[in-house]
Design a protein around this motif. Sequence first.
Motif, PDB file in Angstrom:
ATOM      1  N   ASP A  20       0.864  -1.182   0.000  1.00  0.00           N
ATOM      2  CA  ASP A  20       0.000   0.000   0.000  1.00  0.00           C
ATOM      3  C   ASP A  20       0.900   1.231   0.000  1.00  0.00           C
ATOM      4  O   ASP A  20       1.674   1.442   0.934  1.00  0.00           O
ATOM      5  N   ARG A  22      -0.082   4.446  -0.137  1.00  0.00           N
ATOM      6  CA  ARG A  22      -0.724   5.668   0.345  1.00  0.00           C
ATOM      7  C   ARG A  22      -0.014   6.204   1.585  1.00  0.00           C
ATOM      8  O   ARG A  22       0.849   5.545   2.167  1.00  0.00           O
ATOM      9  N   GLU A  26      -3.807   7.301   5.865  1.00  0.00           N
ATOM     10  CA  GLU A  26      -4.843   6.628   5.075  1.00  0.00           C
ATOM     11  C   GLU A  26      -4.837   5.126   5.359  1.00  0.00           C
ATOM     12  O   GLU A  26      -5.892   4.503   5.522  1.00  0.00           O
ATOM     13  N   ASP A  80      -4.805   4.795  -3.998  1.00  0.00           N
ATOM     14  CA  ASP A  80      -6.206   5.180  -4.136  1.00  0.00           C
ATOM     15  C   ASP A  80      -6.318   6.315  -5.140  1.00  0.00           C
ATOM     16  O   ASP A  80      -7.159   7.197  -5.029  1.00  0.00           O
ATOM     17  N   ASP A 109      -7.974   0.481  -7.753  1.00  0.00           N
ATOM     18  CA  ASP A 109      -7.261   1.036  -6.611  1.00  0.00           C
ATOM     19  C   ASP A 109      -8.013   0.669  -5.345  1.00  0.00           C
ATOM     20  O   ASP A 109      -8.902  -0.187  -5.370  1.00  0.00           O
ATOM     21  N   PHE A 110      -7.669   1.296  -4.242  1.00  0.00           N
ATOM     22  CA  PHE A 110      -8.305   0.948  -2.978  1.00  0.00           C
ATOM     23  C   PHE A 110      -9.817   1.177  -3.018  1.00  0.00           C
ATOM     24  O   PHE A 110     -10.590   0.355  -2.539  1.00  0.00           O
ATOM     25  N   SER A 111     -10.249   2.296  -3.598  1.00  0.00           N
ATOM     26  CA  SER A 111     -11.685   2.577  -3.676  1.00  0.00           C
ATOM     27  C   SER A 111     -12.411   1.517  -4.479  1.00  0.00           C
ATOM     28  O   SER A 111     -13.531   1.109  -4.144  1.00  0.00           O
ATOM     29  N   GLN A 114     -12.505  -1.717  -2.406  1.00  0.00           N
ATOM     30  CA  GLN A 114     -13.354  -1.568  -1.232  1.00  0.00           C
ATOM     31  C   GLN A 114     -14.833  -1.840  -1.522  1.00  0.00           C
ATOM     32  O   GLN A 114     -15.606  -2.150  -0.612  1.00  0.00           O
TER      33      GLN A 114
END
Length: 275
Positions: A20, A22, A26, A80, A109-111, A114
């Motif tokens: 990760d 970020r 975050e 993200d 990405d993370f979004s 998720q």
Amino acid sequence: MDPFVPASWLEQHDGVRVVDVRDRWEYDSIGHLPGAVNVPFESFRSDEGEAGKLPPRGEWEDLLSAAGIDADDEIVAYDDTQGVFAARFAVTALLLGHDPAKVHVLDGDFSSWQREGETTTDAIDERRSSANRTQSDDVDPKPAHYVSDPDAETPLVDFETVNELLPAVEAGDVTLVDTREDWEFEEGHLPGAVQVDWRELVDEESRGLKPEAELRALLEARGIVPGKRAVLYCNTARRVSHTYLALRELGYEDVGLYEGSLTEWEDRGGEIVSE
């Protein structure tokens, strides 16, 4: 080489080191993929490193060692921001000698992850029993001893090489690709360059790469075709990393990375064209 891998790939592969990139807040507060280690973008961003923008090799080795990553590990990085910072991590690893077959960016990405994928704010994912926990579940890992490969081939080109290529660019034998935004390109770019904003390659909904057919049509309309040498640049080698991996994903083989990009080009008195 599979530069971009979907969430389904990651879910099906054990023992992968997930990174990760970020900021730490975050990672801690918003959550992260189970088992991911945090290697913030700024920790491997260097203004005075190898080839102008890469971190010094020793610092990179120390950073990955502290993250529990070995030179033979398979790595998937994510951010993200539609993959552009994760791509910089992946390309840094490639340029400093990590096996290209073992370095990937999460497609999305993370979004995006998720929406359906599991996330955690735990230092160690407690949802798995200790009997089933693997090294990749531990995000406070035992330090490794990462050793890079200084003799590995890389796609880097330098100021002198780009300058020597300008006649071939003018003749149409080489495509010089500016991966910045329209307004930046209009303010000033290298002679003969074509412009492809890296975000044009990203699907707004999936936050990953657009479908292959769309990508090929877009690129070929700009003169970026398989079998023809392409050399990429941006301002400081971040955005160009994403475009480089996208081209490799499509099977483009003759792709050069001008690591110094426009920042070095201007500093060294290279010609700038404005529109």
